[in-house]
Enzyme design. Structure first.
Site, PDB file in Angstrom:
ATOM      1  N   ARG A  27       0.842  -1.190   0.000  1.00 48.76           N
ATOM      2  CA  ARG A  27       0.000   0.000   0.000  1.00 48.76           C
ATOM      3  C   ARG A  27       0.876   1.238   0.000  1.00 48.76           C
ATOM      4  O   ARG A  27       1.940   1.261   0.618  1.00 48.76           O
ATOM      5  CB  ARG A  27      -0.916   0.025   1.224  1.00 48.76           C
ATOM      6  N   ASP A  29       0.691   5.577   0.546  1.00 47.16           N
ATOM      7  CA  ASP A  29      -0.121   6.698   0.995  1.00 47.16           C
ATOM      8  C   ASP A  29      -0.327   7.688  -0.142  1.00 47.16           C
ATOM      9  O   ASP A  29       0.324   7.618  -1.191  1.00 47.16           O
ATOM     10  CB  ASP A  29       0.576   7.416   2.156  1.00 47.16           C
ATOM     11  N   TYR A  87      12.449   0.352  -1.283  1.00 46.78           N
ATOM     12  CA  TYR A  87      11.984   1.735  -1.424  1.00 46.78           C
ATOM     13  C   TYR A  87      13.172   2.651  -1.707  1.00 46.78           C
ATOM     14  O   TYR A  87      14.301   2.393  -1.278  1.00 46.78           O
ATOM     15  CB  TYR A  87      11.308   2.216  -0.143  1.00 46.78           C
ATOM     16  N   ARG A 174       9.537   6.689   5.853  1.00 49.40           N
ATOM     17  CA  ARG A 174       9.476   8.144   6.021  1.00 49.40           C
ATOM     18  C   ARG A 174       9.988   8.573   7.392  1.00 49.40           C
ATOM     19  O   ARG A 174      10.597   9.635   7.533  1.00 49.40           O
ATOM     20  CB  ARG A 174       8.051   8.635   5.782  1.00 49.40           C
TER      21      ARG A 174
END
Length: 290
Positions: A27, A29, A87, A174
């Protein structure tokens, strides 16, 4: 809806007459990008792989195009079969913000020391309790994850943070980036990262960094599925034939690369989609930085 998943599901309905539910590998954001998203879905339609590519393209908006399709075993599951995710976070490090890169990268106006950031990141490599980097609302059963590597490099005015793990907590990347930026600006020492990790408390870490520079760039699977890694490097890998791939998530169109990989089962297929954007001189210069 306005997600890539929504567009793909609608295209499959138009192409096959079937209403399907796509399952994503990860998923993202709002304002987070994906260049290596993996999706699977089940269908009873029997089509050649190239037909899936061309057929779905005819029903997708101009911002999104299917690139390829591949049959996978029936037991393949985009989410549960994944054994790793990768990522990248991109930061523009210069005094003045870039309007062209707005919404596409993070931005830090203070000078960043990428070597200190790299050193701090090594405290996180390996299997640890990452509670300090876990956001409220995280649904993971355990905060223990295993980071295979975390690297920080500078490419001109860009800082690239690349991290691979077996899985990630909600906002984990993050939150890590926020801590690395603290170290990079000199607000915290390199050793502080180890203290944050050991604290096992979200209050010990830096604030969550902007979503705009985050990209899901790859999802790894066991070799039994015929390919261990589904990944598409962002446009920096393209040098001579510059053609940036553009993706979108939720209500925001993103830049760099926008691939989705779609599995269709019976008869399972994987499809990748991308969107191209008008070339700009700034993007051209970025492409040739490496």
């Amino acid at each position: 809806g306005q997600t890539v998943q929504d567009y793909l599901e609608a295209a499959v309905v138009q192409f096959t007459g079937e209403k399907v539910k796509a399952v994503c590998a990860g998923r993202t954001d709002a304002n987070v990008h994906a260049t290596g998203q993996v999706i699977h879905l089940d269908t009873g339609a029997d089509r050649k792989e190239i037909s899936w590519v061309r057929g779905l393209n005819s029903y997708l908006p101009t911002e999104c195009a299917v690139r390829w399709a591949k049959v996978v075993p029936a037991e393949f599951h985009a989410w549960f079969s994944a054994c790793s995710r990768t990522y990248e976070y991109w930061i523009v490090n210069e005094p003045v913000r870039s309007p062209i890169l707005s919404g596409r990268t993070g931005w830090v106006f203070r000078p960043l020391n990428e070597k200190n950031m790299e050193a701090a990141g090594q405290f996180l490599v390996g299997e640890h309790d990452f509670s300090s980097f876990r956001a409220a609302g995280c649904q993971s059963k355990t905060p223990v994850k295993n980071i295979e590597y975390l690297h920080v490099i500078r490419l001109g005015r860009f800082i690239k943070i690349r991290v691979k793990a077996n899985a990630f907590l909600y906002h984990m990347v993050r939150n890590i980036v926020g801590c690395l930026v603290y170290v990079g600006t000199g607000a915290r020492s390199v050793d502080w990262m180890g203290e944050v990790l050991e604290a096992k408390s979200r209050q010990a870490a830096a604030p969550t960094f902007y979503p705009t520079g985050l990209y899901l760039t790859g999802v790894g699977y066991p070799e039994i599925f015929g390919r261990s890694q589904f990944m598409n490097r962002i446009f920096f890998a393209v040098r001579n034939d510059f053609n940036p791939l553009i993706g979108f998530s939720k209500k925001s169109f993103d830049f760099f690369a926008g691939n989705i990989f779609l599995q269709l089962d019976r008869q399972s297929l994987r499809v990748a989609a991308h969107r191209s954007e008008e070339h700009t001189s700034e993007l051209q210069s970025l492409a040739y930085l490496v």
